[in-house]
Scaffold this motif. Structure first.
Motif, PDB file in Angstrom:
ATOM      1  N   GLY A  67     -12.947  31.546 -27.329  1.00  0.00           N
ATOM      2  CA  GLY A  67     -13.303  30.160 -27.028  1.00  0.00           C
ATOM      3  C   GLY A  67     -13.907  30.043 -25.653  1.00  0.00           C
ATOM      4  N   GLY A  68     -14.128  28.842 -25.243  1.00  0.00           N
ATOM      5  CA  GLY A  68     -14.753  28.589 -23.955  1.00  0.00           C
ATOM      6  C   GLY A  68     -13.742  28.377 -22.845  1.00  0.00           C
ATOM      7  N   GLU A  69     -14.231  27.823 -21.753  1.00  0.00           N
ATOM      8  CA  GLU A  69     -13.390  27.513 -20.598  1.00  0.00           C
ATOM      9  C   GLU A  69     -12.784  26.135 -20.788  1.00  0.00           C
ATOM     10  N   VAL A  70     -11.505  26.023 -20.470  1.00  0.00           N
ATOM     11  CA  VAL A  70     -10.809  24.744 -20.544  1.00  0.00           C
ATOM     12  C   VAL A  70      -9.832  24.640 -19.385  1.00  0.00           C
ATOM     13  N   GLU A  71      -9.429  23.425 -19.065  1.00  0.00           N
ATOM     14  CA  GLU A  71      -8.396  23.201 -18.059  1.00  0.00           C
ATOM     15  C   GLU A  71      -7.066  23.035 -18.776  1.00  0.00           C
ATOM     16  N   VAL A  72      -6.034  23.696 -18.226  1.00  0.00           N
ATOM     17  CA  VAL A  72      -4.704  23.670 -18.828  1.00  0.00           C
ATOM     18  C   VAL A  72      -3.684  23.458 -17.719  1.00  0.00           C
ATOM     19  N   GLY A  73      -2.685  22.632 -17.983  1.00  0.00           N
ATOM     20  CA  GLY A  73      -1.608  22.420 -17.025  1.00  0.00           C
ATOM     21  C   GLY A  73      -0.827  23.703 -16.786  1.00  0.00           C
ATOM     22  N   ALA A  74      -0.502  23.968 -15.532  1.00  0.00           N
ATOM     23  CA  ALA A  74       0.221  25.194 -15.176  1.00  0.00           C
ATOM     24  C   ALA A  74       1.556  25.303 -15.907  1.00  0.00           C
ATOM     25  N   GLU A  75       2.199  24.162 -16.169  1.00  0.00           N
ATOM     26  CA  GLU A  75       3.503  24.191 -16.835  1.00  0.00           C
ATOM     27  C   GLU A  75       3.392  24.644 -18.284  1.00  0.00           C
ATOM     28  N   ALA A  76       2.188  24.648 -18.838  1.00  0.00           N
ATOM     29  CA  ALA A  76       1.978  25.049 -20.227  1.00  0.00           C
ATOM     30  C   ALA A  76       1.444  26.468 -20.353  1.00  0.00           C
ATOM     31  N   CYS A  77       1.451  27.244 -19.261  1.00  0.00           N
ATOM     32  CA  CYS A  77       0.980  28.634 -19.279  1.00  0.00           C
ATOM     33  C   CYS A  77       2.169  29.579 -19.215  1.00  0.00           C
ATOM     34  N   TYR A  78       2.154  30.580 -20.072  1.00  0.00           N
ATOM     35  CA  TYR A  78       3.239  31.551 -20.152  1.00  0.00           C
ATOM     36  C   TYR A  78       2.650  32.949 -20.047  1.00  0.00           C
ATOM     37  N   ASN A  79       3.265  33.798 -19.220  1.00  0.00           N
ATOM     38  CA  ASN A  79       2.776  35.164 -19.042  1.00  0.00           C
ATOM     39  C   ASN A  79       2.644  35.880 -20.372  1.00  0.00           C
ATOM     40  N   ALA A  80       1.580  36.652 -20.501  1.00  0.00           N
ATOM     41  CA  ALA A  80       1.347  37.477 -21.690  1.00  0.00           C
ATOM     42  C   ALA A  80       1.606  38.934 -21.328  1.00  0.00           C
ATOM     43  N   ASN A  81       2.106  39.684 -22.293  1.00  0.00           N
ATOM     44  CA  ASN A  81       2.270  41.122 -22.125  1.00  0.00           C
ATOM     45  C   ASN A  81       0.949  41.771 -22.516  1.00  0.00           C
ATOM     46  N   THR A  82       0.295  42.422 -21.571  1.00  0.00           N
ATOM     47  CA  THR A  82      -0.975  43.071 -21.864  1.00  0.00           C
ATOM     48  C   THR A  82      -0.796  44.581 -21.852  1.00  0.00           C
ATOM     49  N   GLY A  83      -1.614  45.258 -22.624  1.00  0.00           N
ATOM     50  CA  GLY A  83      -1.556  46.717 -22.666  1.00  0.00           C
ATOM     51  C   GLY A  83      -0.347  47.245 -23.410  1.00  0.00           C
ATOM     52  N   VAL A  84       0.242  46.451 -24.283  1.00  0.00           N
ATOM     53  CA  VAL A  84       1.431  46.862 -25.031  1.00  0.00           C
ATOM     54  C   VAL A  84       1.021  47.294 -26.430  1.00  0.00           C
ATOM     55  N   ASP A  85       1.472  48.470 -26.839  1.00  0.00           N
ATOM     56  CA  ASP A  85       1.250  48.932 -28.206  1.00  0.00           C
ATOM     57  C   ASP A  85       2.452  48.455 -29.017  1.00  0.00           C
ATOM     58  N   TYR A  86       2.273  47.367 -29.753  1.00  0.00           N
ATOM     59  CA  TYR A  86       3.380  46.743 -30.463  1.00  0.00           C
ATOM     60  C   TYR A  86       3.973  47.632 -31.550  1.00  0.00           C
ATOM     61  N   ARG A  87       3.244  48.658 -31.975  1.00  0.00           N
ATOM     62  CA  ARG A  87       3.801  49.582 -32.966  1.00  0.00           C
ATOM     63  C   ARG A  87       4.928  50.414 -32.368  1.00  0.00           C
ATOM     64  N   THR A  88       4.895  50.610 -31.061  1.00  0.00           N
ATOM     65  CA  THR A  88       5.914  51.448 -30.419  1.00  0.00           C
ATOM     66  C   THR A  88       7.016  50.631 -29.759  1.00  0.00           C
ATOM     67  N   VAL A  89       6.846  49.319 -29.683  1.00  0.00           N
ATOM     68  CA  VAL A  89       7.863  48.458 -29.053  1.00  0.00           C
ATOM     69  C   VAL A  89       8.687  47.816 -30.156  1.00  0.00           C
ATOM     70  N   SER A  90       9.876  48.351 -30.394  1.00  0.00           N
ATOM     71  CA  SER A  90      10.737  47.797 -31.439  1.00  0.00           C
ATOM     72  C   SER A  90      11.885  46.985 -30.860  1.00  0.00           C
ATOM     73  N   ASP A  91      11.919  46.840 -29.532  1.00  0.00           N
ATOM     74  CA  ASP A  91      13.003  46.119 -28.858  1.00  0.00           C
ATOM     75  C   ASP A  91      12.391  45.091 -27.910  1.00  0.00           C
ATOM     76  N   VAL A  92      12.688  43.828 -28.139  1.00  0.00           N
ATOM     77  CA  VAL A  92      12.145  42.741 -27.327  1.00  0.00           C
ATOM     78  C   VAL A  92      12.506  42.909 -25.850  1.00  0.00           C
ATOM     79  N   THR A  93      13.645  43.489 -25.568  1.00  0.00           N
ATOM     80  CA  THR A  93      14.116  43.564 -24.180  1.00  0.00           C
ATOM     81  C   THR A  93      13.304  44.511 -23.302  1.00  0.00           C
ATOM     82  N   VAL A  94      12.453  45.339 -23.877  1.00  0.00           N
ATOM     83  CA  VAL A  94      11.638  46.228 -23.047  1.00  0.00           C
ATOM     84  C   VAL A  94      10.344  45.567 -22.585  1.00  0.00           C
ATOM     85  N   LEU A  95      10.045  44.390 -23.103  1.00  0.00           N
ATOM     86  CA  LEU A  95       8.845  43.667 -22.681  1.00  0.00           C
ATOM     87  C   LEU A  95       9.007  43.133 -21.259  1.00  0.00           C
TER      88      LEU A  95
END
Length: 137
Positions: A67-95
């Motif tokens: 999509g394009g550029e948009v303005e979003v309130g800071a309170e509605a932004c949540y960190n994303a896990n990048t560079g994670v191979d979800y096939r090898t992560v079977s435990d939420v606590t390692v994120l």
């Protein structure tokens, strides 16, 4: 703009993460954008922070779905896990990040790979694949 790094010995190889009250251009976050609001099947959109528009608003570029550029309130932004191979992560606590959006992304990606079991100690999350897994008569 600065951001604190997540726990790692070699911080140069890890993507930056967003800490409360900080902004770092290039950080990936999950947020609700107009494209997400238009499609009820999406809970969050993956975005990249471009800059701060005001003390409590970010300008983001939506990455997934594209999509394009948009303005979003800071309170509605949540960190994303990048560079994670979800096939090898079977435990939420390692994120690095375990907010709602990050956990939903993990579960979705694992489900799409046919991996229906994920640990979230002390629970085991089992997602119904809606198909016969065999092993029963």
């Amino acid at each position: 703009a600065t951001a604190m790094q997540g726990p790692s010995r070699d911080r140069s190889k890890r993507p930056p993460t967003l800490q409360i009250g900080e902004v770092c251009e290039g950080v990936h976050v999950w947020c609700t954008t107009p494209a997400v609001k238009a499609d009820p099947s999406l809970a969050f959109g993956l975005c990249r922070i471009l800059r701060r528009a005001s003390p409590d608003v970010f300008v983001v570029k939506q990455v997934d779905p594209p999509g394009g550029e948009v303005e979003v309130g800071a309170e509605a932004c949540y960190n994303a896990n990048t560079g994670v191979d979800y096939r090898t992560v079977s435990d939420v606590t390692v994120l690095s990040h375990t907010n709602d959006a990050a956990v939903l992304a993990l579960l979705k990606d694992r489900y799409l790979q046919g991996l229906i079991y994920t640990l979230a100690p002390p629970m085991l999350i089992a997602m119904n694949p809606f198909k016969n897994l065999g092993g029963t008569d």
